[in-house]
Design an enzyme around this catalytic site. Sequence first.
Site, PDB file in Angstrom:
ATOM      1  N   SER A  59      -6.768  49.004 -20.391  1.00 13.88           N
ATOM      2  CA  SER A  59      -6.819  47.538 -20.475  1.00 13.88           C
ATOM      3  C   SER A  59      -8.237  47.000 -20.415  1.00 13.88           C
ATOM      4  O   SER A  59      -9.025  47.226 -21.322  1.00 13.88           O
ATOM      5  CB  SER A  59      -5.954  46.902 -19.379  1.00 13.88           C
ATOM      6  OG  SER A  59      -4.740  47.596 -19.259  1.00 13.88           O
ATOM      7  N   HIS A  65      -3.363  47.431 -24.926  1.00 17.26           N
ATOM      8  CA  HIS A  65      -2.121  46.659 -25.013  1.00 17.26           C
ATOM      9  C   HIS A  65      -2.459  45.174 -24.893  1.00 17.26           C
ATOM     10  O   HIS A  65      -3.559  44.813 -24.491  1.00 17.26           O
ATOM     11  CB  HIS A  65      -1.135  47.096 -23.906  1.00 17.26           C
ATOM     12  CG  HIS A  65      -1.605  46.791 -22.518  1.00 17.26           C
ATOM     13  ND1 HIS A  65      -1.011  45.863 -21.719  1.00 17.26           N
ATOM     14  CD2 HIS A  65      -2.649  47.279 -21.806  1.00 17.26           C
ATOM     15  CE1 HIS A  65      -1.649  45.803 -20.562  1.00 17.26           C
ATOM     16  NE2 HIS A  65      -2.647  46.653 -20.590  1.00 17.26           N
TER      17      HIS A  65
END
Lengths: 69, 251
Positions: free
Chosen positions: B131, B154
């Site tokens: 992330s 993501h």
Amino acid sequence: MIIYTPIPLELVLEGNSDFSPEYQEVERGGFKLLVENLGNQRGKVVRLLSSNPQDYLNPLLQPGEIIKL
Amino acid sequence: MRLQYRRRPFFRKTRKPPSGPSVKENQSSSTNQNIQQLGQINVPDLESNLHCISIVGQIEGHLVLPPQNKTTKYEHVIPQLVAVEQNPNIEGLMVILNTVGGDVEAGLAIAELIDSLSKPTVSLVLGGGHSIGAPIAVSADYSIIAPTATMTIHPIRLTGLVVGVPQTYEYLDKMQDRVINFVTSHSKVTEDKLRELMFRTGQLARDIGAVLVGHDAVDEGLIDEAGGLGTATAKLREMTSGGKPEEGEDA
């Protein structure tokens, strides 16, 4: 504020509602520290309060260090 | 009388350690603490011209996370980076990442500082750089990933105080763009590719996105090279000594 992580948020924030640490400011060797009181006269360094950037490289003043109160 | 005589040495023995704080005692107590907390004693002092900052666990931002989280506190890392920039004895910075992401603003703040540091920087992703770890990994001058390390790409999801109105989507999109813009402008990955990775299905159990393992991250252009500590140190040494590798290969 957005937390961007693959870990489910409920896991990250688990116990957040009853997590209320007691902080106090102490001075050690001329350094001002924000310390979490762990009881038993022990405290965990949470933050160093200093405007000298070199102080932040001192391993004894890192967050997480346990000091005597 | 005899009892008193016997008692005194015992009393002294137990009372002695807390009194009289000296430098030596401070050192031994820090050694004890190291054994207690890290399971190891201090390594011998060695003057290093490189500085290493490790970003582990959650990157803690504006919210203090509950104690089960292992966190990297941005308010401590930021002045450390300032110190690295200012300290004439430090010639290069190695950033070691094993992070599961965390606060977007804290992560971007660290990434921007590493990026704007005037000294050579190398990042090494070990284990995971998920992330918000991705912008930090690419912010260094040269990025390296261990072949077994993974990076999860993501989309940003809703957290915190956001009302459920159509504008919420725009807000999230803006936050997403901050991350995407940073990553694409500091690595070889294109925006389209990054968005495609981000919205890929079938790789994550509870989410959409992609998991890039070691060489995949290099193939996608996100990271410069697959390697390890030896590769990272050699690269940093090469960068700090102006292109000429020093005293033999120890990789």
